[in-house]
Design a protein around this motif. Structure first.
Motif, PDB file in Angstrom:
ATOM      1  N   PRO A   1      28.210  35.144  38.478  1.00  0.00           N
ATOM      2  CA  PRO A   1      27.311  35.015  39.641  1.00  0.00           C
ATOM      3  C   PRO A   1      27.244  36.295  40.477  1.00  0.00           C
ATOM      4  O   PRO A   1      26.176  36.640  41.004  1.00  0.00           O
ATOM      5  CB  PRO A   1      27.947  33.870  40.449  1.00  0.00           C
ATOM      6  N   LEU A   2      28.376  36.991  40.579  1.00  0.00           N
ATOM      7  CA  LEU A   2      28.382  38.229  41.365  1.00  0.00           C
ATOM      8  C   LEU A   2      27.443  39.267  40.753  1.00  0.00           C
ATOM      9  O   LEU A   2      26.654  39.919  41.462  1.00  0.00           O
ATOM     10  CB  LEU A   2      29.817  38.772  41.447  1.00  0.00           C
ATOM     11  N   LEU A   3      27.508  39.421  39.435  1.00  0.00           N
ATOM     12  CA  LEU A   3      26.653  40.403  38.761  1.00  0.00           C
ATOM     13  C   LEU A   3      25.191  39.969  38.734  1.00  0.00           C
ATOM     14  O   LEU A   3      24.281  40.810  38.716  1.00  0.00           O
ATOM     15  CB  LEU A   3      27.161  40.640  37.339  1.00  0.00           C
ATOM     16  N   LEU A   4      24.955  38.652  38.711  1.00  0.00           N
ATOM     17  CA  LEU A   4      23.578  38.175  38.736  1.00  0.00           C
ATOM     18  C   LEU A   4      22.970  38.306  40.133  1.00  0.00           C
ATOM     19  O   LEU A   4      21.759  38.545  40.274  1.00  0.00           O
ATOM     20  CB  LEU A   4      23.519  36.711  38.283  1.00  0.00           C
TER      21      LEU A   4
ATOM     22  N   ILE B   1      31.673  49.350  46.260  1.00  0.00           N
ATOM     23  CA  ILE B   1      32.294  48.074  46.628  1.00  0.00           C
ATOM     24  C   ILE B   1      32.367  47.129  45.432  1.00  0.00           C
ATOM     25  O   ILE B   1      33.331  46.368  45.279  1.00  0.00           O
ATOM     26  CB  ILE B   1      31.512  47.433  47.792  1.00  0.00           C
ATOM     27  N   LEU B   2      31.325  47.163  44.556  1.00  0.00           N
ATOM     28  CA  LEU B   2      31.279  46.220  43.433  1.00  0.00           C
ATOM     29  C   LEU B   2      32.485  46.382  42.507  1.00  0.00           C
ATOM     30  O   LEU B   2      33.159  45.392  42.191  1.00  0.00           O
ATOM     31  CB  LEU B   2      29.966  46.391  42.671  1.00  0.00           C
ATOM     32  N   PRO B   3      32.822  47.583  42.025  1.00  0.00           N
ATOM     33  CA  PRO B   3      34.040  47.700  41.202  1.00  0.00           C
ATOM     34  C   PRO B   3      35.302  47.292  41.954  1.00  0.00           C
ATOM     35  O   PRO B   3      36.211  46.693  41.369  1.00  0.00           O
ATOM     36  CB  PRO B   3      34.072  49.185  40.827  1.00  0.00           C
ATOM     37  N   LEU B   4      35.334  47.596  43.257  1.00  0.00           N
ATOM     38  CA  LEU B   4      36.495  47.190  44.050  1.00  0.00           C
ATOM     39  C   LEU B   4      36.577  45.667  44.136  1.00  0.00           C
ATOM     40  O   LEU B   4      37.671  45.091  44.049  1.00  0.00           O
ATOM     41  CB  LEU B   4      36.395  47.798  45.446  1.00  0.00           C
TER      42      LEU B   4
ATOM     43  N   VAL C   1      35.432  43.555  41.876  1.00  0.00           N
ATOM     44  CA  VAL C   1      35.880  43.087  40.557  1.00  0.00           C
ATOM     45  C   VAL C   1      37.388  43.247  40.422  1.00  0.00           C
ATOM     46  O   VAL C   1      38.091  42.354  39.913  1.00  0.00           O
ATOM     47  CB  VAL C   1      35.139  43.854  39.439  1.00  0.00           C
ATOM     48  N   LEU C   2      37.905  44.383  40.877  1.00  0.00           N
ATOM     49  CA  LEU C   2      39.349  44.618  40.799  1.00  0.00           C
ATOM     50  C   LEU C   2      40.113  43.598  41.652  1.00  0.00           C
ATOM     51  O   LEU C   2      41.135  43.050  41.220  1.00  0.00           O
ATOM     52  CB  LEU C   2      39.662  46.044  41.265  1.00  0.00           C
ATOM     53  N   LEU C   3      39.605  43.325  42.863  1.00  0.00           N
ATOM     54  CA  LEU C   3      40.280  42.365  43.731  1.00  0.00           C
ATOM     55  C   LEU C   3      40.236  40.959  43.140  1.00  0.00           C
ATOM     56  O   LEU C   3      41.207  40.195  43.243  1.00  0.00           O
ATOM     57  CB  LEU C   3      39.632  42.369  45.123  1.00  0.00           C
ATOM     58  N   VAL C   4      39.111  40.600  42.515  1.00  0.00           N
ATOM     59  CA  VAL C   4      39.024  39.286  41.852  1.00  0.00           C
ATOM     60  C   VAL C   4      40.026  39.189  40.715  1.00  0.00           C
ATOM     61  O   VAL C   4      40.713  38.173  40.544  1.00  0.00           O
ATOM     62  CB  VAL C   4      37.584  39.047  41.351  1.00  0.00           C
ATOM     63  N   TRP C   5      40.117  40.257  39.940  1.00  0.00           N
ATOM     64  CA  TRP C   5      41.077  40.265  38.815  1.00  0.00           C
ATOM     65  C   TRP C   5      42.505  40.126  39.329  1.00  0.00           C
ATOM     66  O   TRP C   5      43.300  39.346  38.801  1.00  0.00           O
ATOM     67  CB  TRP C   5      40.903  41.556  38.025  1.00  0.00           C
ATOM     68  N   LEU C   6      42.847  40.887  40.397  1.00  0.00           N
ATOM     69  CA  LEU C   6      44.199  40.794  40.959  1.00  0.00           C
ATOM     70  C   LEU C   6      44.459  39.411  41.549  1.00  0.00           C
ATOM     71  O   LEU C   6      45.570  38.863  41.422  1.00  0.00           O
ATOM     72  CB  LEU C   6      44.382  41.859  42.042  1.00  0.00           C
ATOM     73  N   ALA C   7      43.432  38.821  42.177  1.00  0.00           N
ATOM     74  CA  ALA C   7      43.606  37.485  42.744  1.00  0.00           C
ATOM     75  C   ALA C   7      43.845  36.450  41.652  1.00  0.00           C
ATOM     76  O   ALA C   7      44.667  35.536  41.805  1.00  0.00           O
ATOM     77  CB  ALA C   7      42.367  37.108  43.567  1.00  0.00           C
ATOM     78  N   LEU C   8      43.146  36.583  40.532  1.00  0.00           N
ATOM     79  CA  LEU C   8      43.358  35.652  39.420  1.00  0.00           C
ATOM     80  C   LEU C   8      44.743  35.816  38.819  1.00  0.00           C
ATOM     81  O   LEU C   8      45.405  34.825  38.473  1.00  0.00           O
ATOM     82  CB  LEU C   8      42.284  35.867  38.345  1.00  0.00           C
ATOM     83  N   VAL C   9      45.167  37.060  38.679  1.00  0.00           N
ATOM     84  CA  VAL C   9      46.524  37.304  38.159  1.00  0.00           C
ATOM     85  C   VAL C   9      47.554  36.641  39.062  1.00  0.00           C
ATOM     86  O   VAL C   9      48.507  35.991  38.591  1.00  0.00           O
ATOM     87  CB  VAL C   9      46.785  38.814  38.028  1.00  0.00           C
ATOM     88  N   ARG C  10      47.348  36.793  40.370  1.00  0.00           N
ATOM     89  CA  ARG C  10      48.283  36.157  41.318  1.00  0.00           C
ATOM     90  C   ARG C  10      48.135  34.638  41.299  1.00  0.00           C
ATOM     91  O   ARG C  10      49.116  33.907  41.435  1.00  0.00           O
ATOM     92  CB  ARG C  10      47.994  36.693  42.724  1.00  0.00           C
ATOM     93  N   GLY C  11      46.903  34.154  41.108  1.00  0.00           N
ATOM     94  CA  GLY C  11      46.672  32.714  41.141  1.00  0.00           C
ATOM     95  C   GLY C  11      47.286  31.973  39.973  1.00  0.00           C
ATOM     96  O   GLY C  11      47.777  30.849  40.131  1.00  0.00           O
ATOM     97  N   ILE C  12      47.266  32.580  38.771  1.00  0.00           N
ATOM     98  CA  ILE C  12      47.812  31.891  37.596  1.00  0.00           C
ATOM     99  C   ILE C  12      49.267  32.250  37.351  1.00  0.00           C
ATOM    100  O   ILE C  12      49.836  31.832  36.333  1.00  0.00           O
ATOM    101  CB  ILE C  12      46.975  32.211  36.337  1.00  0.00           C
TER     102      ILE C  12
END
Length: 506
Positions: free
Chosen positions: A29-32, A191-194, A196-207
């Motif tokens: 959704p973010l990229l769309l 901001i967009l790559p940042l 994406v990076l924050l989402v990836w880090l949040a998922l790593v922390r979430g799981i």
């Protein structure tokens, strides 16, 4: 390749990663939305870029409209644009500026003839300015126009409206809109790559709790079946951990049942097998007589029968204690009891016992004789009660042993009960609970047995939601006898009293 296997491999869903699945649903959704954001920003930038230049264009149109006058004789319309004003109007380094004044009769009073006129239905009030987009000499222009209504003393109605238009090309607007878009979009590229990076880090922390749960499970020993800590995992994973704990509990019970079965089998088979070996050694002696050999063979046969009976009882107990779901179907208890009595009648006759059946007497009660259960297990339960009564009930010429199997129905509660009553020695009150323990045998009984029949009865009854109880069959008499009752539903107090007394009259 087998076509069936090919179809299975074709339709088999590829294993997905939970991390990748969540990342896809968050980033897609973010990229769309990013191109949509670009389009909306472009539209907003166009509006923002038009506003200041539109105000200047409206001011110029109003200024030109003020220069439209009537001639001194008030017979015609004049438009006099001073040369400095004309030069100032066209002094624009980026855009081309055009103007046009058209008299009441359509004559050109000043300006450029090629400037297109507005639609007839777009006529406005006097000095009211409106903006439109148009095209002049293959160039896109922004046009501000107004109608000037002049009234003379001779003609208060006026001579007709005068059209005043000012137009300019859109170069400055495009440049400003581009600058606005650059100011908004360029930071988004960073901001967009940042994001994406924050989402990836949040998922790593979430799981991470899932990874920790996996590590705790892998670190367990193979014999550790203790429940997992549900409080150490997120709320969303707690139901999964609860299900795993439930599975571990059932697995623990199943393993405990298997261990108990193996221990019981080893314990119970030890004695008959030792007897078999001893009798075989005695039969192989060189100085053994023919009578001693026959006696040894007789003992070997007796021990083998006992071992076979013990093995069958152990297998029945293991089947009854199985933790899996049983195959339920509608079972006619009257038919099952009849089959058990038919099979047990030869043994009862060999011991001189009177084996009888007392069933329901009305069709209104007979319709409650069906229960939901496993017919094999139910027959095993009834057979063990009947065998137990045959085994422990003595019969002599002076006092014949009597065993009665009853089916009782309470028409009010629709409860069904199976009773097996005998006139044997009975069971002491202190032992009525212990007789349902595996391998326990009542004190003072000189009859051989495995001590597994009644535990099998209770286990099968519990798996069918029934209860088992034992009472005195003939209070005040000697011997008192025993009455075993299996209740398949909650019965009324009157029903329990009648069943305890052995009465079928409800």
């Amino acid at each position: 390749m087998n076509p069936k296997n090919w179809q299975l491999s074709f339709f088999r869903r590829e294993q997905r990663s939970l991390f990748g699945e969540i990342l896809d649903w968050m980033l897609t959704p973010l990229l769309l939305l990013w191109p949509v954001s670009l389009a909306l920003t472009w539209l907003v930038a166009q509006g923002l870029a038009n506003k200041p230049f539109d105000r200047a264009l409206i001011y110029n149109a109003q200024a030109l409209a003020q220069l439209v006058k009537l001639s001194p004789d008030q017979q015609r319309v004049q438009f006099n644009l001073p040369q400095p004003a004309s030069e100032l109007l066209r002094a624009d380094d980026a855009d081309l500026v055009y103007y046009q004044v058209i008299g009441p009769k359509g004559e050109i009073l000043g300006g450029d003839r090629d400037l297109p006129q507005p639609q007839e239905d777009e006529k406005l009030g006097s000095y009211e300015v409106k903006i439109r987009d148009d095209e002049m000499r293959s160039l896109e222009v922004r046009v501000a126009y107004t109608w000037v209504q002049l009234a003379s003393d001779k003609s208060p109605v006026g001579m007709g409206p005068v059209l005043v238009q000012v137009a300019e090309t859109r170069e400055k607007r495009s440049v400003l809109a581009t600058e606005i878009i650059k100011g908004v979009m360029l930071p988004q590229f960073a901001i967009l790559p940042l994001a994406v990076l924050l989402v990836w880090l949040a998922l790593v922390r979430g799981i991470k709790p899932l990874s920790e749960l996996e590590e705790r499970i892998r670190a367990r020993k193979s014999d550790d079946l203790s429940p997992l800590d549900e409080k150490a995992v997120p709320l969303e994973v707690a139901p999964l951990v609860s299900s795993v704990n439930d599975l571990l509990g059932r697995l623990k019970d199943s393993i405990a049942t298997q261990k108990r079965f193996l221990a019981d089998a080893a314990h119970q088979l030890k004695t008959p097998l030792a007897g078999l070996r001893m009798q075989a050694d005695l039969a192989q002696r060189k100085d053994a007589s023919e009578e001693e050999l026959k006696h040894s063979l007789k003992q070997i046969g007796r021990a083998s029968v006992q071992a076979t009976h013990t093995v069958n009882q152990l297998l029945s107990l293991a089947r009854a204690e199985g933790g899996g779901a049983i195959d339920l179907q509608s079972c006619d208890m009257e038919a099952l009891v009849s089959e058990v009595l038919h099979d047990s009648l030869p043994r009862a006759m060999d011991k001189g016992l009177d084996l009888g059946y007392d069933g329901v007497d009305t069709d209104s009660k007979r319709r409650f004789l069906k229960v939901q259960g496993n017919p094999t297990l139910l027959k095993e339960m009834i057979r063990n009660l009947v065998d137990n009564a045959i085994h422990y009930t003595p019969s002599t010429e002076e006092r014949i042993g009597v065993i009665t199997v009853r089916l009782l129905v309470d028409p009010y509660s629709q409860a069904l009960a199976v009773q097996v009553e005998d006139n044997g020695p009975g069971i002491a009150a202190a032992e009525r609970e212990r007789i349902f323990e595996p391998f326990y045998r009542a004190l003072g009984s000189n009859v051989d047995g495995s001590g597994l029949g009644l535990p099998i009865v209770r286990e099968i009854a519990q798996r069918h939601g029934a209860t088992v109880s034992v009472d005195v069959a003939h209070p005040g008499q000697t011997p008192p006898g025993a009455c075993f009752t299996i209740r398949f539903a909650r019965a009324s107090n009157k029903f329990k009293t009648n069943m305890a007394s052995g009465s079928a009259d409800l």
